[in-house]
Design a protein around this motif. Structure first.
Motif, mmCIF file in Angstrom:
data_model
loop_
_atom_site.group_PDB
_atom_site.id
_atom_site.type_symbol
_atom_site.label_atom_id
_atom_site.label_comp_id
_atom_site.label_asym_id
_atom_site.label_seq_id
_atom_site.Cartn_x
_atom_site.Cartn_y
_atom_site.Cartn_z
ATOM 1 N N ALA A 193 0.934 -1.188 0.001
ATOM 2 C CA ALA A 193 -0.100 0.124 0.016
ATOM 3 C C ALA A 193 0.737 1.265 -0.048
ATOM 4 N N SER A 194 2.230 1.267 0.642
ATOM 5 C CA SER A 194 2.860 2.244 0.668
ATOM 6 C C SER A 194 3.485 2.636 -0.723
ATOM 7 N N ASN A 195 3.228 1.990 -1.628
ATOM 8 C CA ASN A 195 3.849 2.374 -3.129
ATOM 9 C C ASN A 195 2.881 3.673 -3.474
ATOM 10 N N TYR A 243 -1.899 5.504 6.910
ATOM 11 C CA TYR A 243 -2.570 4.413 6.916
ATOM 12 C C TYR A 243 -1.708 3.112 7.281
ATOM 13 N N CYS A 244 -0.559 3.002 6.515
ATOM 14 C CA CYS A 244 0.325 1.904 6.491
ATOM 15 C C CYS A 244 1.100 2.285 8.016
ATOM 16 N N ALA A 293 10.375 8.063 5.986
ATOM 17 C CA ALA A 293 11.298 8.701 5.083
ATOM 18 C C ALA A 293 10.286 9.249 3.909
ATOM 19 N N ILE A 294 9.236 8.327 3.517
ATOM 20 C CA ILE A 294 8.452 8.557 2.470
ATOM 21 C C ILE A 294 7.652 9.813 2.702
ATOM 22 N N LEU A 352 14.803 -3.375 -1.906
ATOM 23 C CA LEU A 352 13.593 -3.683 -1.614
ATOM 24 C C LEU A 352 12.547 -3.668 -2.886
ATOM 25 N N GLU A 353 11.808 -4.608 -2.983
ATOM 26 C CA GLU A 353 10.983 -4.967 -4.199
ATOM 27 C C GLU A 353 9.826 -3.696 -4.025
ATOM 28 N N HIS A 354 10.281 -2.574 -4.121
ATOM 29 C CA HIS A 354 9.283 -1.460 -3.714
ATOM 30 C C HIS A 354 9.290 -0.094 -4.569
ATOM 31 N N TYR A 355 8.597 0.191 -5.544
ATOM 32 C CA TYR A 355 8.554 1.535 -6.428
ATOM 33 C C TYR A 355 8.900 2.702 -5.814
ATOM 34 N N ILE A 356 8.152 2.973 -4.917
ATOM 35 C CA ILE A 356 8.324 4.460 -4.440
ATOM 36 C C ILE A 356 9.402 4.530 -3.590
#
Length: 217
Positions: free
Chosen positions: A93-95, A102-103, A120-121, A147-151
């Motif tokens: 969800a944090s993407n 919420y996260c 950090a985001i 990490l496999e994370h876009y943002i």
């Protein structure tokens, strides 16, 4: 009457044992599932989160049953499983930066350093770039794996670029491109970095990608 009670008790125990075995099997089976995807577009993320929410609801119901039959060992296993699902929901969800609060609330009671990435985001979104950079830096100093994370990869890559740490920036920005290859901003920054480093072939490739993404023939 006594015989009927014994039969009922035996039947209840057998039913519970069958239930317990089925839960144990599902825990073992679920441990083999890898929640990873090459591309993290909005549609894919929504499907994954919807499935995780179903898993969470199912685990919650089973926890209630386990609590009522006083099986503390299996209860604790499923409690851990529930926390893992919470983390995965927060991860995906944090993407979308709009989901950060919420996260953070979702994993508030879970002791994991991934919270640093979420904070950090949030800092990045509020233009607190120095704080955002330090949080990302501290996290990846302790956790060397991407990490496999876009943002996360996009934002940290941008911050590394601003800090003129070009080699590191390339690593994170390229990882972000894996997740969202259609993001023009990523290719623009990569093109600029390659030009600064004198990597003309790589810069030319990014130029070609930008041309395609812009719909220019």
């Amino acid at each position: 009457m006594e015989k009927e009670s014994i039969n009922f008790l035996q039947k209840s125990i057998k039913t519970y044992q069958g239930f317990k075995n089925s839960i144990t099997k599902r825990i073992i089976d679920s441990s083999d599932v890898v929640y990873e995807n090459q591309f993290l577009d909005d549609g894919t993320i929504k499907v994954m989160i919807d499935q995780l929410k179903k898993d969470y609801s199912s685990i919650q119901k089973e926890l209630e049953i386990l609590f009522s039959v006083n099986d503390s060992e299996l209860f604790n296993q499923y409690l851990y499983e529930q926390q893992e699902v919470k983390y995965l929901i927060a991860f995906y969800a944090s993407n979308n930066p709009q989901n950060i609060d919420y996260c953070l609330e979702l994993i508030d009671n879970i002791n994991i350093d991934f919270k640093d990435c979420l904070l950090a985001i949030k800092d990045f979104e509020q233009n607190n770039y120095k704080s955002s950079f330090l949080r990302f830096y501290n996290y990846f100093s302790q956790n060397r794996k991407l990490l496999e994370h876009y943002i996360i990869n996009k934002y940290y890559g941008i911050l590394l670029y601003k800090e003129m740490q070009y080699d590191q920036a390339i690593i994170f920005l390229q990882k972000a491109v894996e997740k969202r290859p259609e993001d023009k901003d990523l290719h623009i920054i990569l093109k600029e970095i390659y030009e600064k480093k004198g990597l003309l072939i790589e810069s030319g490739i990014e130029e070609s990608i930008l041309t395609i993404l812009s719909g220019v023939k």
